[in-house]
Design an enzyme around this catalytic site. Structure first.
Site, PDB file in Angstrom:
ATOM      1  N   ASN A  94      -7.266  -7.938   4.126  1.00  0.00           N
ATOM      2  CA  ASN A  94      -6.762  -9.285   4.109  1.00  0.00           C
ATOM      3  C   ASN A  94      -6.747  -9.817   5.471  1.00  0.00           C
ATOM      4  O   ASN A  94      -6.309  -9.515   6.459  1.00  0.00           O
ATOM      5  CB  ASN A  94      -4.981  -9.186   4.087  1.00  0.00           C
ATOM      6  CG  ASN A  94      -4.070 -10.503   3.912  1.00  0.00           C
ATOM      7  OD1 ASN A  94      -4.777 -11.429   4.015  1.00  0.00           O
ATOM      8  ND2 ASN A  94      -3.371 -10.283   4.017  1.00  0.00           N
ATOM      9  N   SER A 140       0.241  -1.567   8.018  1.00  0.00           N
ATOM     10  CA  SER A 140      -0.699  -0.915   9.080  1.00  0.00           C
ATOM     11  C   SER A 140      -1.542   0.180   8.887  1.00  0.00           C
ATOM     12  O   SER A 140      -1.617   1.445   9.582  1.00  0.00           O
ATOM     13  CB  SER A 140       0.188  -0.485  10.335  1.00  0.00           C
ATOM     14  OG  SER A 140       0.798  -1.671  10.950  1.00  0.00           O
ATOM     15  N   GLU A 158       4.105  -3.174   0.757  1.00  0.00           N
ATOM     16  CA  GLU A 158       4.091  -3.231   2.414  1.00  0.00           C
ATOM     17  C   GLU A 158       5.470  -3.276   2.902  1.00  0.00           C
ATOM     18  O   GLU A 158       6.134  -4.202   2.782  1.00  0.00           O
ATOM     19  CB  GLU A 158       3.358  -4.473   2.312  1.00  0.00           C
ATOM     20  CG  GLU A 158       3.906  -5.606   1.519  1.00  0.00           C
ATOM     21  CD  GLU A 158       3.518  -7.018   1.969  1.00  0.00           C
ATOM     22  OE1 GLU A 158       2.292  -7.275   2.765  1.00  0.00           O
ATOM     23  OE2 GLU A 158       4.050  -8.094   1.673  1.00  0.00           O
ATOM     24  N   GLY A 199       1.692  -5.297  11.237  1.00  0.00           N
ATOM     25  CA  GLY A 199       1.247  -5.916  12.524  1.00  0.00           C
ATOM     26  C   GLY A 199       1.986  -5.337  13.511  1.00  0.00           C
ATOM     27  O   GLY A 199       2.008  -5.914  14.627  1.00  0.00           O
TER      28      GLY A 199
END
Length: 247
Positions: A10, A211, A166, A172
């Site tokens: 992504n 991550s 997720e 992030g």
């Protein structure tokens, strides 16, 4: 059954024409016959990305789509348009769409219907925030995000579905759920799928999307209920992403 591994990149709102050419030009040489590799560039770069990937076996998807089929919706991109430029997948319900743009489970379901009606596959994102996990609410949150899809989508629809877990607290941030934490939530998700139908639980790929990096991918992917990854920042580095794809 053995589910085929899927590694999806992504790109989020990162790209340029030069980057598409360089990154995908290198990635197109990747030989990964035993797994699926997918890249999801921003809308403006889907057409050049498709040209770079032609004949490579690497799949292409979009990061979102409109809830409407066509019409006076300035700035929107329909599922039919995505199909027309050779997308095969669409990411829906990503935590950034939910938190930054207020997308609800009902809206995500409407978008899923648009995507599935165009013959495209859906990657449905689910996941809890740090506050929700600390409060012990992770299963109720994730179960709630799955509930409408399980109730409203038909059997043929589920043949085109992928679920991506997720943990929002690990996107992030450099933080990653431990393999045990990730496996536990993936097992919970698969149990929710099994409550709808055993074959859905057996066949639906569930990806980890928090991550994922080259140095943790192999251990994550070795967990029994993790069928690959939805990769963010690392998908913009061809060396990292290639290592993840081959983990």
């Amino acid at each position: 059954m053995v589910r085929r591994l899927l590694v999806a990149g992504n790109w989020k709102m990162n790209a340029s024409r030069a980057m598409v050419s360089e990154l995908l030009g290198q990635l197109a040489t990747l030989s990964a016959t035993d797994r699926d590799v997918l890249v999801c560039p921003p809308f403006p770069y889907l057409v050049p990305a498709a040209a770079e990937l032609a004949g490579s076996g690497i799949l292409m998807g979009a990061q979102n789509c409109a809830a409407e089929a066509f019409g006076a919706f300035t700035g929107e991109v329909s599922a039919a348009m995505l199909a027309d430029v050779n997308c095969q997948y669409v990411i829906l319900g990503h935590s950034e769409r939910r938190s930054l743009y207020g997308e609800t489970d009902e809206l995500v379901l409407t978008k899923m219907r648009q995507v599935l009606d165009q013959g495209l596959k859906v990657i449905l994102c689910v996941g809890e925030s740090l506050q929700e996990r600390q409060a012990g609410q992770e299963e109720s949150v994730v179960g709630g995000q799955l509930a409408l899809a399980l109730a409203k989508l038909g059997d043929d629809d589920w043949k085109q579905m992928v679920v991506a877990y997720e943990p929002v607290w690990a996107i992030g941030t450099g933080e990653t759920a431990t393999p045990a934490q990730a496996q536990a939530m993936h097992a919970f998700i698969r149990a929710q799928l099994a409550a709808r139908a055993e074959w859905i639980a057996a066949e639906t790929r569930v990806l980890y999307g928090g991550s994922v990096k080259a140095d943790n991918a192999a251990e994550l992917f070795s967990q029994p209920d993790i069928d690959g990854g939805l990769v963010g920042g690392a998908s913009l580095d061809v060396g990292q992403f290639t290592a993840i794809c081959m983990a």
